[in-house]
Design an enzyme around this catalytic site. Structure first.
Site, short mmCIF file in Angstrom:
data_model
loop_
_atom_site.label_atom_id
_atom_site.label_comp_id
_atom_site.label_asym_id
_atom_site.label_seq_id
_atom_site.Cartn_x
_atom_site.Cartn_y
_atom_site.Cartn_z
N ASP A 12 20.96 60.36 2.07
CA ASP A 12 21.12 59.92 3.46
C ASP A 12 19.81 59.35 4.02
OD1 ASP A 12 22.60 59.48 5.72
OD2 ASP A 12 22.21 61.47 6.57
N HIS A 29 19.70 50.10 2.43
CA HIS A 29 20.59 50.42 1.30
C HIS A 29 20.03 49.85 0.00
CE1 HIS A 29 23.52 52.24 3.84
NE2 HIS A 29 23.83 51.13 4.49
N LEU A 122 22.82 62.56 -20.19
CA LEU A 122 22.95 62.87 -18.76
C LEU A 122 24.27 62.30 -18.28
CD1 LEU A 122 21.71 63.64 -15.88
CD2 LEU A 122 20.93 61.28 -15.80
C1 IPE Z 1 27.01 61.11 3.95
O1 IPE Z 1 26.19 60.41 4.80
C2 IPE Z 1 27.68 60.18 2.99
C3 IPE Z 1 26.81 59.57 2.00
C4 IPE Z 1 25.53 59.79 1.81
C5 IPE Z 1 27.47 58.65 1.13
P1 IPE Z 1 26.69 59.95 6.23
O2 IPE Z 1 25.51 59.31 6.88
O3 IPE Z 1 27.91 59.12 6.12
O4 IPE Z 1 27.04 61.31 6.95
P2 IPE Z 1 27.28 61.61 8.48
O5 IPE Z 1 28.32 60.67 8.95
O6 IPE Z 1 25.97 61.37 9.17
O7 IPE Z 1 27.68 63.04 8.53
C1 IPE Z 2 23.39 56.95 3.42
O1 IPE Z 2 22.56 56.33 4.34
C2 IPE Z 2 24.08 55.97 2.53
C3 IPE Z 2 25.51 55.81 2.81
C4 IPE Z 2 26.23 56.50 3.63
C5 IPE Z 2 26.17 54.77 2.06
P1 IPE Z 2 23.09 55.99 5.78
O2 IPE Z 2 23.64 54.61 5.77
O3 IPE Z 2 24.00 57.03 6.29
O4 IPE Z 2 21.73 56.00 6.59
P2 IPE Z 2 21.53 56.58 8.05
O5 IPE Z 2 21.90 58.02 8.01
O6 IPE Z 2 22.40 55.78 8.96
O7 IPE Z 2 20.07 56.36 8.29
MG MG Z 3 23.69 58.77 7.36
#
Ligand code: IPE
Ligand code: IPE
Ligand code: MG
Length: 224
Positions: A12, A29, A122
């Site tokens: 995240d 990303h 792995l």
């Molecule tokens: C969780 O992250 C999903 C992934 C890392 C793929 P999110 O950013 O979507 O989670 P929430 O919405 O903040 O809980």
């Molecule tokens: C996690 O990073 C990756 C995915 C959910 C694909 P986020 O896109 O949720 O990044 P933040 O949390 O908004 O910074």
């Molecule tokens: Mg996020």
């Protein structure tokens, strides 16, 4: 000392990183891919057998279309770039989640899974269009349909993660303390590490520190 079979990661913080550095969530990303590559290498160094990466949740469909499209094009780029390395380095790729995705992605995913299915160094489980609650419901429905008695063992055997041991470690980067519908069943006794750093800033050293802390932690499983 605890041995480590399986590390699961909620990657995240990409969006925030991208906005901070380049005023673009998508740029974050893209940067996150580099961290994935680092952590795969580091997992092999630590002789970890399963690495589960949360890449796209069932709830992530609520994001703007432009971001969703970018994420899937990035995934395609990543798989095409890495498939030869996976084959060479004896890495197996498995998708966990509901696989009804865009048609072109579906093809490349199946190709990568097939090409690497006998690899043993792995196993990378990529959680894609993954939601833990629906995974559990699907397992129970299947057991009911086949008139199989519901037990812990039978539920485990009917999740996407069948044949994969439960994670020993869960890491969530991005300074958020929640599970976001990830592996709710499988994480029952997992050691959880919340990390302040955003995913693109997370590195081998951070990973190794967690692995070492885990090795010497006391796992009670209800005992004393
Ligand atoms: C969780 O992250 C999903 C992934 C890392 C793929 P999110 O950013 O979507 O989670 P929430 O919405 O903040 O809980
Ligand atoms: C996690 O990073 C990756 C995915 C959910 C694909 P986020 O896109 O949720 O990044 P933040 O949390 O908004 O910074
Ligand atoms: Mg996020």
């Amino acid at each position: 000392m605890n041995s480590i079979n399986h590390v699961a990661i909620i990657m995240d913080g990409n969006g925030r990183w991208g906005l901070e550095h380049f005023k673009s969530r998508n740029r974050g990303h893209k940067e996150g891919i580099k961290t994935i590559e680092k952590i795969i290498k580091e997992s092999i160094k630590h002789n970890i057998k399963f690495l589960t990466l949360y890449a796209f949740s069932t709830e992530n469909w609520k994001r703007p279309k432009k971001e969703i499209n970018y994420l899937f094009s990035l995934l395609e780029y990543f798989l095409k770039k890495k498939i030869n390395d996976f084959i060479k380095e004896n890495i197996k790729l498995k998708i966990i989640g509901k696989k009804f995705l865009f048609r072109n992605i579906f093809k490349i995913i199946n190709f990568c899974e097939n090409k690497t299915k006998n690899n043993t160094k792995l196993q990378i489980n990529l959680a894609l269009n993954y939601g833990s609650k629906s995974e559990i419901i699907d397992a129970i429905k299947l057991l009911n349909k086949n008139k199989i008695q519901i037990t812990e063992k039978k539920i485990s055997e009917n999740l996407y993660t069948k044949n994969i041991p439960d994670p020993d470690i869960l890491i969530r980067t991005g300074n958020t303390h929640r599970l976001s519908n990830f592996l709710l069943w499988q994480l029952s006794y997992t050691e959880i590490f919340f990390v302040k750093k955003l995913w693109p800033d997370f590195n081998e050293k951070d990973f190794t520190k967690i692995v070492n802390t885990f090795r010497y932690s006391k796992r009670n499983y209800g005992k004393i």
